[in-house]
Design a protein around this motif. Structure first.
Motif, PDB file in Angstrom:
ATOM      1  N   VAL A  27      25.729 -30.196  75.642  1.00 22.81           N
ATOM      2  CA  VAL A  27      26.312 -29.608  74.432  1.00 22.81           C
ATOM      3  C   VAL A  27      27.762 -30.070  74.338  1.00 22.81           C
ATOM      4  N   ARG A  28      27.934 -31.249  73.811  1.00 21.43           N
ATOM      5  CA  ARG A  28      29.257 -31.856  73.669  1.00 21.43           C
ATOM      6  C   ARG A  28      29.409 -32.411  72.251  1.00 21.43           C
ATOM      7  N   GLY A  29      30.589 -32.900  71.973  1.00 18.99           N
ATOM      8  CA  GLY A  29      30.843 -33.506  70.678  1.00 18.99           C
ATOM      9  C   GLY A  29      31.093 -32.477  69.589  1.00 18.99           C
ATOM     10  N   ARG A  30      30.938 -32.932  68.358  1.00 17.36           N
ATOM     11  CA  ARG A  30      31.232 -32.091  67.193  1.00 17.36           C
ATOM     12  C   ARG A  30      30.087 -31.116  66.940  1.00 17.36           C
ATOM     13  N   ILE A  31      30.418 -29.854  66.807  1.00 17.29           N
ATOM     14  CA  ILE A  31      29.432 -28.811  66.534  1.00 17.29           C
ATOM     15  C   ILE A  31      29.538 -28.430  65.065  1.00 17.29           C
ATOM     16  N   MET A  32      28.423 -28.551  64.352  1.00 25.51           N
ATOM     17  CA  MET A  32      28.401 -28.233  62.934  1.00 25.51           C
ATOM     18  C   MET A  32      28.365 -26.722  62.732  1.00 25.51           C
ATOM     19  N   PRO A  33      29.290 -26.134  61.967  1.00 28.52           N
ATOM     20  CA  PRO A  33      29.248 -24.697  61.691  1.00 28.52           C
ATOM     21  C   PRO A  33      27.970 -24.319  60.935  1.00 28.52           C
ATOM     22  N   GLU A  34      27.534 -23.086  61.157  1.00 32.48           N
ATOM     23  CA  GLU A  34      26.281 -22.635  60.560  1.00 32.48           C
ATOM     24  C   GLU A  34      26.340 -22.636  59.035  1.00 32.48           C
ATOM     25  N   HIS A  35      27.489 -22.247  58.471  1.00 34.54           N
ATOM     26  CA  HIS A  35      27.584 -22.126  57.021  1.00 34.54           C
ATOM     27  C   HIS A  35      27.610 -23.478  56.316  1.00 34.54           C
ATOM     28  N   ARG A  36      27.765 -24.561  57.083  1.00 33.37           N
ATOM     29  CA  ARG A  36      27.773 -25.897  56.484  1.00 33.37           C
ATOM     30  C   ARG A  36      26.420 -26.584  56.575  1.00 33.37           C
ATOM     31  N   ASN A  37      25.463 -25.946  57.247  1.00 28.04           N
ATOM     32  CA  ASN A  37      24.120 -26.510  57.361  1.00 28.04           C
ATOM     33  C   ASN A  37      23.319 -26.126  56.117  1.00 28.04           C
ATOM     34  N   PRO A  38      22.850 -27.083  55.327  1.00 26.88           N
ATOM     35  CA  PRO A  38      22.130 -26.737  54.089  1.00 26.88           C
ATOM     36  C   PRO A  38      20.838 -25.966  54.347  1.00 26.88           C
ATOM     37  N   VAL A  39      20.162 -26.245  55.453  1.00 24.25           N
ATOM     38  CA  VAL A  39      18.934 -25.521  55.759  1.00 24.25           C
ATOM     39  C   VAL A  39      19.233 -24.055  56.040  1.00 24.25           C
ATOM     40  N   ASN A  40      20.253 -23.793  56.838  1.00 21.47           N
ATOM     41  CA  ASN A  40      20.624 -22.413  57.142  1.00 21.47           C
ATOM     42  C   ASN A  40      21.087 -21.674  55.887  1.00 21.47           C
ATOM     43  N   ARG A  41      21.857 -22.359  55.040  1.00 18.35           N
ATOM     44  CA  ARG A  41      22.318 -21.709  53.806  1.00 18.35           C
ATOM     45  C   ARG A  41      21.141 -21.309  52.921  1.00 18.35           C
ATOM     46  N   PHE A  42      20.161 -22.173  52.816  1.00 17.79           N
ATOM     47  CA  PHE A  42      18.987 -21.876  51.998  1.00 17.79           C
ATOM     48  C   PHE A  42      18.195 -20.698  52.555  1.00 17.79           C
ATOM     49  N   LEU A  43      17.978 -20.679  53.880  1.00 19.01           N
ATOM     50  CA  LEU A  43      17.225 -19.586  54.492  1.00 19.01           C
ATOM     51  C   LEU A  43      17.977 -18.257  54.387  1.00 19.01           C
ATOM     52  N   TRP A  97      20.054 -17.483  52.016  1.00 25.19           N
ATOM     53  CA  TRP A  97      19.966 -17.123  50.611  1.00 25.19           C
ATOM     54  C   TRP A  97      18.648 -16.410  50.294  1.00 25.19           C
ATOM     55  N   ILE A  98      17.567 -16.833  50.953  1.00 24.99           N
ATOM     56  CA  ILE A  98      16.277 -16.158  50.764  1.00 24.99           C
ATOM     57  C   ILE A  98      16.232 -14.833  51.520  1.00 24.99           C
ATOM     58  N   TYR A  99      16.830 -14.787  52.683  1.00 31.76           N
ATOM     59  CA  TYR A  99      16.715 -13.615  53.556  1.00 31.76           C
ATOM     60  C   TYR A  99      17.518 -12.419  53.034  1.00 31.76           C
ATOM     61  N   ARG A 100      18.676 -12.649  52.473  1.00 31.16           N
ATOM     62  CA  ARG A 100      19.560 -11.535  52.092  1.00 31.16           C
ATOM     63  C   ARG A 100      18.931 -10.591  51.066  1.00 31.16           C
ATOM     64  N   PRO A 101      18.342 -11.074  49.981  1.00 27.89           N
ATOM     65  CA  PRO A 101      17.722 -10.113  49.047  1.00 27.89           C
ATOM     66  C   PRO A 101      16.536  -9.361  49.655  1.00 27.89           C
ATOM     67  N   VAL A 102      15.792 -10.027  50.563  1.00 32.60           N
ATOM     68  CA  VAL A 102      14.653  -9.365  51.194  1.00 32.60           C
ATOM     69  C   VAL A 102      15.119  -8.225  52.087  1.00 32.60           C
ATOM     70  N   ILE A 103      16.154  -8.460  52.894  1.00 34.47           N
ATOM     71  CA  ILE A 103      16.630  -7.406  53.791  1.00 34.47           C
ATOM     72  C   ILE A 103      17.300  -6.280  53.009  1.00 34.47           C
ATOM     73  N   ARG A 104      17.973  -6.631  51.887  1.00 30.64           N
ATOM     74  CA  ARG A 104      18.571  -5.584  51.057  1.00 30.64           C
ATOM     75  C   ARG A 104      17.482  -4.682  50.464  1.00 30.64           C
ATOM     76  N   LEU A 105      16.398  -5.305  50.015  1.00 29.84           N
ATOM     77  CA  LEU A 105      15.295  -4.533  49.433  1.00 29.84           C
ATOM     78  C   LEU A 105      14.644  -3.636  50.473  1.00 29.84           C
ATOM     79  N   ALA A 106      14.452  -4.167  51.694  1.00 26.60           N
ATOM     80  CA  ALA A 106      13.824  -3.373  52.757  1.00 26.60           C
ATOM     81  C   ALA A 106      14.702  -2.200  53.168  1.00 26.60           C
ATOM     82  N   LEU A 107      16.022  -2.408  53.218  1.00 22.17           N
ATOM     83  CA  LEU A 107      16.925  -1.322  53.592  1.00 22.17           C
ATOM     84  C   LEU A 107      17.099  -0.305  52.466  1.00 22.17           C
ATOM     85  N   ARG A 108      16.940  -0.751  51.252  1.00 21.36           N
ATOM     86  CA  ARG A 108      17.064   0.184  50.121  1.00 21.36           C
ATOM     87  C   ARG A 108      15.865   1.116  50.037  1.00 21.36           C
TER      88      ARG A 108
END
Length: 354
Positions: free
Chosen positions: A220-236, A238-249
């Motif tokens: 684990v060396r070199g440049r580490i990409m932040p999570e918020h800059r990964n397009p795959v993580n951002r997309f997932l 984005w899908i997860y937040r409304p689902v968890i809000r609905l479940a908690l509501r």
């Protein structure tokens, strides 16, 4: 044989605890030695050979290891955008399998289809701890101050999740302990699977708190990409937040839906039955029709001849071998009225053994 006439048959008996593949190789070598001395027109034709099944079972395990390694590498690259981090998880796979084989050797357990199946089952969970630890290391590196030593960050990351990962893998390890309570035929079949699965998971738990942290410092060396800059993580996310809000509501509705799904699983669970003997598709079909008691030897030979001709007429069948009566050995107690035609399928009809 093949419905064409009577032949003389023989069976090679294996001593208890011997390596089946070695025995088959020795038998084939010996048959090759005596083949030139046979009378003219006499040949020895194998009608049942277990080596093909053994090799296909080994190929299944090798393919599973390769596929799992590729999937782990793909997941690490896609979600972490760091190729070298995948090596940490990939290296633990063959080492865990080797430790499981070492334990089998020390206990005198043989490598068979069921024991290989235990390793194939465990492979999917063996890398869980490594992946979680790598992801946690990336988060620590992402949030750490620029002047903090990388080794110190990785050690703190491993110390944070190491104990929890170790005990979670131990919980998975003991999940197969009830199988050791099986007896008779089910116990003899499934205990090798439980042994190897337990050994593999215990090895993964050991490696997760010893080897994985050391490998992280190396890879684990070199440049580490932040999570918020990964397009795959951002997309997932984005899908997860409304689902968890609905479940908690709607907490009560979420719990009721989960309980309804759990209650709905009771009916199929009750219909599963208690059959512990799975079917094994090894490419060879074996059936045993019976006739009325007191069948004559002549009539038994006629029935076997007729059945063999019918079976051989199917294009999927490569050869047919049938037997009536029994040999002069305690390993073959069948009476004359119990016919045993065994149809051996062609390679295109063979299935995957594991």
């Amino acid at each position: 044989m093949d419905g064409e006439g009577e032949v003389v048959s023989g069976i090679a008996l294996q001593r208890f605890g011997e390596n089946a593949l070695s025995v088959i190789r020795n038998v084939k070598a010996r048959l090759a030695e005596i083949a030139p001395s046979l009378p003219q027109g006499v040949t020895i034709e194998p009608v049942y050979d277990r080596s093909d099944l053994i090799y296909r079972a080994i190929d299944t395990l090798k393919r599973t290891l390769i596929e799992e390694s590729l999937i782990v590498a793909f997941v690490c690259v896609v979600f972490l955008l760091h190729v070298r981090s995948a090596l940490v998880a990939i290296v633990t796979l063959p080492l865990g399998v080797l430790i499981a084989y070492l334990c089998m050797h020390l206990l005198g357990l043989s490598s068979n289809i069921m024991s290989l199946g235990g390793i194939a089952i465990a492979i999917g969970a063996m890398v869980d701890a490594a992946i979680v630890m790598i992801e946690n290391a990336h988060k620590h590196l992402e949030r750490a101050p620029p002047d903090q030593p990388r080794t110190h960050i990785l050690i703190n990351a491993a110390s944070e999740v190491g104990p929890a990962l170790f005990f979670s893998l131990l919980v998975i390890t003991v999940s197969f302990l009830p199988i050791f309570a099986l007896e008779a035929q089910e116990g003899r079949m499934f205990k090798p699977l439980a042994y190897t699965k337990t050994f593999a998971m215990a090895a993964a738990a050991l490696l997760s708190v010893t080897l994985v942290p050391a490998l992280m410092i190396l890879f684990v060396r070199g440049r580490i990409m932040p999570e918020h800059r990964n397009p795959v993580n951002r997309f997932l996310i984005w899908i997860y937040r409304p689902v968890i809000r609905l479940a908690l509501r709607f907490k009560a509705a979420t719990i009721l839906i989960a309980l309804a799904i759990l209650a709905g699983s009771v009916w199929p669970a009750l219909r599963l039955g208690t059959e512990f003997m799975p079917n094994l598709n090894e490419g060879t079909l074996f059936y045993m029709p019976t006739t009325l008691p007191g069948l004559s030897v002549t009539k038994a030979a006629e029935l076997v001849q007729t059945q063999d001709k019918i079976i051989k007429s199917f294009p999927e069948v490569a050869s047919v071998w049938g037997k009536a009566g029994r040999a002069s050995t305690a390993t073959d107690p069948a009476p004359t009225e119990m016919l045993r035609p065994s149809s051996i399928s062609s390679p295109r009809a063979n299935g995957d053994p594991a």
